[in-house]
Design an enzyme around this catalytic site. Sequence first.
Site, short mmCIF file in Angstrom:
data_model
loop_
_atom_site.label_atom_id
_atom_site.label_comp_id
_atom_site.label_asym_id
_atom_site.label_seq_id
_atom_site.Cartn_x
_atom_site.Cartn_y
_atom_site.Cartn_z
N HIS A 298 0.85 -1.19 0.00
CA HIS A 298 0.00 0.00 0.00
C HIS A 298 0.89 1.24 0.00
O HIS A 298 1.96 1.24 0.60
CB HIS A 298 -0.89 0.02 1.25
N ASP B 223 -7.97 -5.28 -0.09
CA ASP B 223 -8.45 -6.15 -1.18
C ASP B 223 -8.08 -7.61 -0.98
O ASP B 223 -8.56 -8.46 -1.74
CB ASP B 223 -7.85 -5.66 -2.50
C1 SDX Z 1 -6.19 0.08 -2.97
O1 SDX Z 1 -4.39 4.60 -2.05
C2 SDX Z 1 -5.31 3.98 -1.43
O2 SDX Z 1 -5.71 4.33 -0.34
C3 SDX Z 1 -5.91 2.78 -2.18
C4 SDX Z 1 -6.93 1.94 -1.41
C5 SDX Z 1 -8.19 2.72 -1.15
O3 SDX Z 1 -8.89 2.38 -0.18
O4 SDX Z 1 -8.54 3.61 -1.97
O5 SDX Z 1 -6.38 1.51 -0.18
C6 SDX Z 1 -7.34 0.71 -2.23
O6 SDX Z 1 -5.96 0.43 -4.09
C7 SDX Z 1 -5.35 -0.94 -2.26
C8 SDX Z 1 -4.13 -1.43 -3.13
C9 SDX Z 1 -4.64 -2.52 -4.07
N1 SDX Z 1 -3.59 -2.90 -5.03
C10 SDX Z 1 -2.92 -4.06 -4.93
O7 SDX Z 1 -3.09 -4.88 -4.03
C11 SDX Z 1 -1.94 -4.33 -6.07
C12 SDX Z 1 -0.63 -4.89 -5.52
N2 SDX Z 1 0.05 -3.81 -4.78
C13 SDX Z 1 1.03 -3.04 -5.46
O8 SDX Z 1 0.93 -2.95 -6.83
C14 SDX Z 1 1.49 -1.79 -4.70
O9 SDX Z 1 1.78 -2.20 -3.43
C15 SDX Z 1 0.58 -0.59 -4.65
C16 SDX Z 1 0.12 -0.18 -6.01
C17 SDX Z 1 -0.61 -0.85 -3.79
C18 SDX Z 1 1.40 0.56 -4.03
O10 SDX Z 1 2.36 0.91 -4.95
P1 SDX Z 1 3.51 1.97 -4.56
O11 SDX Z 1 3.21 2.70 -3.31
O12 SDX Z 1 3.80 2.76 -5.79
O13 SDX Z 1 4.71 1.04 -4.19
P2 SDX Z 1 5.82 0.57 -5.21
O14 SDX Z 1 5.15 -0.03 -6.41
O15 SDX Z 1 6.77 1.70 -5.39
O16 SDX Z 1 6.51 -0.61 -4.38
C19 SDX Z 1 7.55 -0.35 -3.44
C20 SDX Z 1 8.38 -1.62 -3.45
C21 SDX Z 1 8.88 -2.00 -4.85
O17 SDX Z 1 10.06 -2.78 -4.69
P3 SDX Z 1 11.52 -1.98 -4.76
O18 SDX Z 1 11.51 -1.21 -6.06
O19 SDX Z 1 11.55 -1.10 -3.52
O20 SDX Z 1 12.53 -3.12 -4.71
O21 SDX Z 1 7.58 -2.74 -3.02
C22 SDX Z 1 7.43 -3.67 -4.10
C23 SDX Z 1 7.81 -2.93 -5.36
O22 SDX Z 1 8.30 -3.86 -6.34
N3 SDX Z 1 6.03 -4.08 -4.08
C24 SDX Z 1 5.62 -5.34 -4.28
C25 SDX Z 1 4.22 -5.28 -4.14
N4 SDX Z 1 3.83 -4.02 -3.87
C26 SDX Z 1 4.96 -3.28 -3.85
N5 SDX Z 1 6.28 -6.47 -4.57
C27 SDX Z 1 5.51 -7.60 -4.70
N6 SDX Z 1 4.17 -7.63 -4.56
C28 SDX Z 1 3.48 -6.48 -4.28
N7 SDX Z 1 2.15 -6.51 -4.16
#
Ligand code: SDX
Length: 428
Positions: free
Chosen positions: A302, A359
Amino acid sequence: MDNARLTINDQDIDLPITVGTENEVGFGIGKLRGQTGAITVDPGFANTGSCESAITFIDGEKGILRYRGYSIEDLAEHSSFLDVAYLLIYGQLPTRDELDVFHTEIARHSLLHEDMKRFFEGYPASAPPMSVLSAIVSSLSAYYPNGQSEEDVNLNIIRLLAKLNTIAAFSFKKSIGQPYIYPRNDLSYAGDFLHMMFAVPSEEYEVNELLVRTLDMLLILHADHEQNCSTSTVRMVGSSGADLFSSISAGISALSGPLHGGANTAVIDMLEMIRRDGSNFQKYVGKAKDKNDPFRLMGFGHRVYKNFDPRARVIKKTADEVLGQLGIDDPLLDIAKQLERIALEDEYFVARGLYPNVDFYSGILYRAMGIPTNMFTVMFALGRLPGWISQYMEMKNDPATRINRPRQIYIGQNHREYIQIGRRANAT
Ligand code: SDX
């Protein structure tokens, strides 16, 4: 601490500090470009506040979520979804009489204009429900003028709260070739939705009170979440003066993405894939950590929560209770729990603060209610609607609101003289 000091090109400028009621600190850059010619750059706006808001507070480090000061745990346990919708939109929990009037008004506006049924007829059964929802919500502007008086604005708020359930249920019935079931004023908000979704003309449908309470709680947990992607979209579209229906329609489209509201559907698809692959958890945790692999653990991570998402905790606990009471043994729940346990013992996830979000477990409960996977994100939209409305109204009534128009840093071609390359299309 009144100002932050920025030094750029040997020029010192003071930026005014803002401190919120929960001691969050921000500094204003409204005069930055005028004084320095420079702008800030923050892809994804991870470090940028777009507004000041009194609606929802999140502390991502402590796993705190509050609507208008009330904790999400208290609201989920003690309130109804209409209580929470009223709280978000009007700022206070309703009295008994205020709630009765609110529910009655919503019930009385839950019908769609009969002409709108033609919209559904134009879609194939395979139409993505979120696309249908967004299109039909936008079409409400054609039936209900965008009045600016307080009475007109409030009536359109009631219409939207009332009709979104009906639109969602009608689109589901159309997709399975069943007749529409019209809203009933004698049922609760959540009960009426389940009735419209699952009743059939040929037999009595008894609304299951356990499912009604469960759905009501899920709607509460999704009701608002400060400046997430879809809410920021609603504010951005509304900042141009666009009407409520058009702005909410844009928010629905933003929510449909798999990184946002579409994740609840993606989680179930992921759990099903892991089950088909012999529940090989380590394989998928490994894929999620592999930078060369596009696979992510959907429902994990998140932008704000770097600790547990309090909503996920409530949903996980409710899933155990509800499936137990219904006598449902869903193998996906065990797979989800095992995946959570393995991931949270893995340094990659712990170091990045990647915990289950709202989710991760919600789809298990929607399945238990008989809601099809492709409708899960629509359920998220039904819950988020009062949050979008309250944020749109706060933006609209905020004297500091200006049309949202970010700047950029250009990295393209510098000026180049025009030299004829191909022959002009209309050259003789
Ligand atoms: C919602 O914003 C809100 O409040 C949203 C929400 C709401 O109520 O409105 O809470 C609802 O959208 C919840 C999120 C649902 N999405 C997912 O579950 C999809 C999977 N999650 C990711 O794609 C990600 O965690 C996000 C999109 C939720 C957040 O993305 P960020 O903040 O841009 O984080 P990032 O992509 O920069 O990740 C930081 C690090 C990265 O690794 P490094 O580059 O530091 O090595 O964490 C890793 C990412 O690769 N990472 C993951 C991951 N999520 C982040 N690695 C594996 N699996 C994951 N799910």
